[in-house]
Design a protein around this motif. Structure first.
Motif, PDB file in Angstrom:
ATOM      1  N   LEU A  37       0.872  -1.251   0.054  1.00 26.22           N
ATOM      2  CA  LEU A  37      -0.090   0.062   0.074  1.00 26.22           C
ATOM      3  C   LEU A  37       0.838   1.157  -0.175  1.00 26.22           C
ATOM      4  N   ASP A  38       0.963   1.859  -0.991  1.00 25.30           N
ATOM      5  CA  ASP A  38       1.769   3.001  -1.234  1.00 25.30           C
ATOM      6  C   ASP A  38       0.942   4.409  -1.400  1.00 25.30           C
ATOM      7  N   SER A  39       1.554   5.540  -1.687  1.00 25.01           N
ATOM      8  CA  SER A  39       0.506   6.610  -1.925  1.00 25.01           C
ATOM      9  C   SER A  39      -0.175   6.739  -3.176  1.00 25.01           C
ATOM     10  N   ALA A  40       0.321   6.181  -4.146  1.00 23.44           N
ATOM     11  CA  ALA A  40      -0.293   6.114  -5.312  1.00 23.44           C
ATOM     12  C   ALA A  40      -1.619   5.191  -5.277  1.00 23.44           C
ATOM     13  N   ARG A  41      -1.533   4.024  -4.633  1.00 24.05           N
ATOM     14  CA  ARG A  41      -2.398   3.250  -4.566  1.00 24.05           C
ATOM     15  C   ARG A  41      -3.589   3.669  -3.398  1.00 24.05           C
ATOM     16  N   THR A  42      -2.807   4.242  -2.428  1.00 22.58           N
ATOM     17  CA  THR A  42      -3.949   4.765  -1.350  1.00 22.58           C
ATOM     18  C   THR A  42      -4.946   5.807  -2.109  1.00 22.58           C
ATOM     19  N   GLN A  43      -4.399   6.650  -3.026  1.00 22.85           N
ATOM     20  CA  GLN A  43      -5.417   7.599  -3.538  1.00 22.85           C
ATOM     21  C   GLN A  43      -6.417   6.966  -4.321  1.00 22.85           C
ATOM     22  N   VAL A  44      -5.978   5.811  -5.057  1.00 25.35           N
ATOM     23  CA  VAL A  44      -6.965   5.030  -5.853  1.00 25.35           C
ATOM     24  C   VAL A  44      -7.958   4.467  -4.772  1.00 25.35           C
ATOM     25  N   VAL A  45      -7.706   3.932  -3.902  1.00 28.10           N
ATOM     26  CA  VAL A  45      -8.421   3.314  -2.861  1.00 28.10           C
ATOM     27  C   VAL A  45      -9.308   4.325  -2.361  1.00 28.10           C
ATOM     28  N   MET A  46      -8.988   5.393  -2.156  1.00 32.10           N
ATOM     29  CA  MET A  46      -9.603   6.822  -1.537  1.00 32.10           C
ATOM     30  C   MET A  46     -10.740   7.052  -2.569  1.00 32.10           C
ATOM     31  N   GLU A  47     -10.247   7.237  -3.833  1.00 33.36           N
ATOM     32  CA  GLU A  47     -11.278   7.669  -4.700  1.00 33.36           C
ATOM     33  C   GLU A  47     -12.360   6.585  -5.105  1.00 33.36           C
ATOM     34  N   THR A  48     -12.020   5.286  -5.242  1.00 26.94           N
ATOM     35  CA  THR A  48     -12.703   4.327  -5.547  1.00 26.94           C
ATOM     36  C   THR A  48     -13.792   4.023  -4.325  1.00 26.94           C
ATOM     37  N   LEU A  49     -13.276   4.240  -3.038  1.00 27.26           N
ATOM     38  CA  LEU A  49     -14.146   4.106  -2.013  1.00 27.26           C
ATOM     39  C   LEU A  49     -15.367   5.117  -1.753  1.00 27.26           C
ATOM     40  N   LEU A  50     -14.748   6.277  -1.850  1.00 25.39           N
ATOM     41  CA  LEU A  50     -15.645   7.383  -2.011  1.00 25.39           C
ATOM     42  C   LEU A  50     -16.936   7.399  -2.865  1.00 25.39           C
ATOM     43  N   GLU A  51     -16.362   7.146  -4.270  1.00 24.39           N
ATOM     44  CA  GLU A  51     -17.441   6.980  -5.150  1.00 24.39           C
ATOM     45  C   GLU A  51     -18.431   5.977  -4.906  1.00 24.39           C
ATOM     46  N   THR A  52     -17.986   4.754  -4.346  1.00 23.24           N
ATOM     47  CA  THR A  52     -18.801   3.531  -3.908  1.00 23.24           C
ATOM     48  C   THR A  52     -19.844   4.076  -2.791  1.00 23.24           C
ATOM     49  N   LEU A  53     -19.255   4.889  -1.982  1.00 23.97           N
ATOM     50  CA  LEU A  53     -19.960   5.185  -0.853  1.00 23.97           C
ATOM     51  C   LEU A  53     -21.242   6.218  -1.306  1.00 23.97           C
TER      52      LEU A  53
END
Length: 296
Positions: free
Chosen positions: A171-187
């Motif tokens: 889990l690095d910075s780039a992947r964390t950004q993708v995780v947050m964006e994907t999670l927030l869109e799903t929420l």
């Protein structure tokens, strides 16, 4: 090569030897791309380039621009199709070889003086082709890396109002950004009140990884979602304690099952096992087995 008698001479030679030189060029290039481009497509492609080379050497500036544009498009196509740099470059440099072979065969003395300038002309085209290929290949790699990031960070619906984020690998910075964006869109789409971030597949948790997890949790909280981190194995728990990492009031669970049970309970649901009557069987339930269900 666009001015003076030299330019006219090489143009005349290319015109006079058009069929043998073009056919040999197609043959040389075809050896490297066999099975991936049809002979008809290759012939059409190289015939167009040959005509543009003739016109460009004859002083047609418009043809010179069209030639470079055509080579750039071919290079980008080769990069997307997975051709190697050598396979791509030979598509240009093989023109020199085909012309050299014809000169040796005919022993035309006037042609020898033109070969040096013609070689320089083709080399410039080859370098431009390689630069375009390299740029296109880098873009392909970047696009593939982005796609892999998206595929490696799925957000799945576990229950009504509950989503899960299974993380695997680093889990690095780039992947964390993708995780947050994907999670927030799903929420936003699901209006889920709970999110389970499962790190069972994360090899190690250090201070940096913990910070990334905290950022993801805080982003979800701003959306009104309560987060639970699952997959805290004994080895990871020891590392977290040794590093002095604190998750604060974030709920952590050892397994995804425990995390799901926790969020269901917080949602006012509980999982119970419904016994099956002795001797009763169903198409989907083996005899003497139970069935889990959630009750509100």
């Amino acid at each position: 090569m666009t001015d003076g008698s030299g330019g006219r001479d090489i143009t005349q030679l290319l015109g006079a030897w058009r069929d043998p030189v073009l056919n040999r060029w197609i043959e040389l290039v075809g050896e490297g791309v066999r099975g991936r481009i049809t002979e008809r497509e290759l012939r059409s492609e190289l015939t167009e380039l040959y005509e543009l080379v003739e016109r460009a050497l004859g002083g047609d500036d418009t043809a010179a621009g069209e030639l470079r544009a055509a080579l750039a498009e071919i290079s980008r196509g080769r990069a997307r199709q997975g051709f190697s740099p050598t396979e791509t470059a030979i598509g240009v440099f093989a023109l020199k070889q085909s012309l050299y072979e014809e000169v040796r065969k005919t022993r035309d003395q006037r042609a020898y003086s033109e070969l040096i300038d013609f070689s320089s002309f083709v080399d410039e085209l080859g370098l431009a082709t390689f630069e375009t290929y390299a740029s296109a290949r880098e873009q392909v790699i970047a696009d593939q890396a982005e796609q892999l990031l998206e595929l490696s960070t799925p957000v799945v619906k576990l229950w009504d109002g509950v989503v899960g984020v299974p993380l695997v690998g680093t889990l690095d910075s780039a992947r964390t950004q993708v995780v947050m964006e994907t999670l927030l869109e799903t929420l936003v789409e699901t209006r889920s009140r709970f999110a389970v971030i499962d790190i069972t597949g994360v090899a190690a948790v250090d201070t940096e990884v913990a910070q990334h997890l905290m950022k993801t949790v805080m982003a979800a909280r701003l959306m009104g979602t309560h987060c639970v981190i699952s997959g805290i194995r004994p080895q990871i728990a020891q590392t977290i304690v040794a590093l002095g990492i604190e998750f604060g009031d974030i709920v952590t669970k050892s397994s995804l099952a425990d995390a799901l049970a926790y969020v269901l309970e917080r949602s006012g649901l509980r999982v119970v096992r419904r016994p099956v009557a002795c001797g009763a069987t169903t198409p989907h339930t083996p005899r003497n087995s139970g069935e889990a269900r959630a009750e509100g």
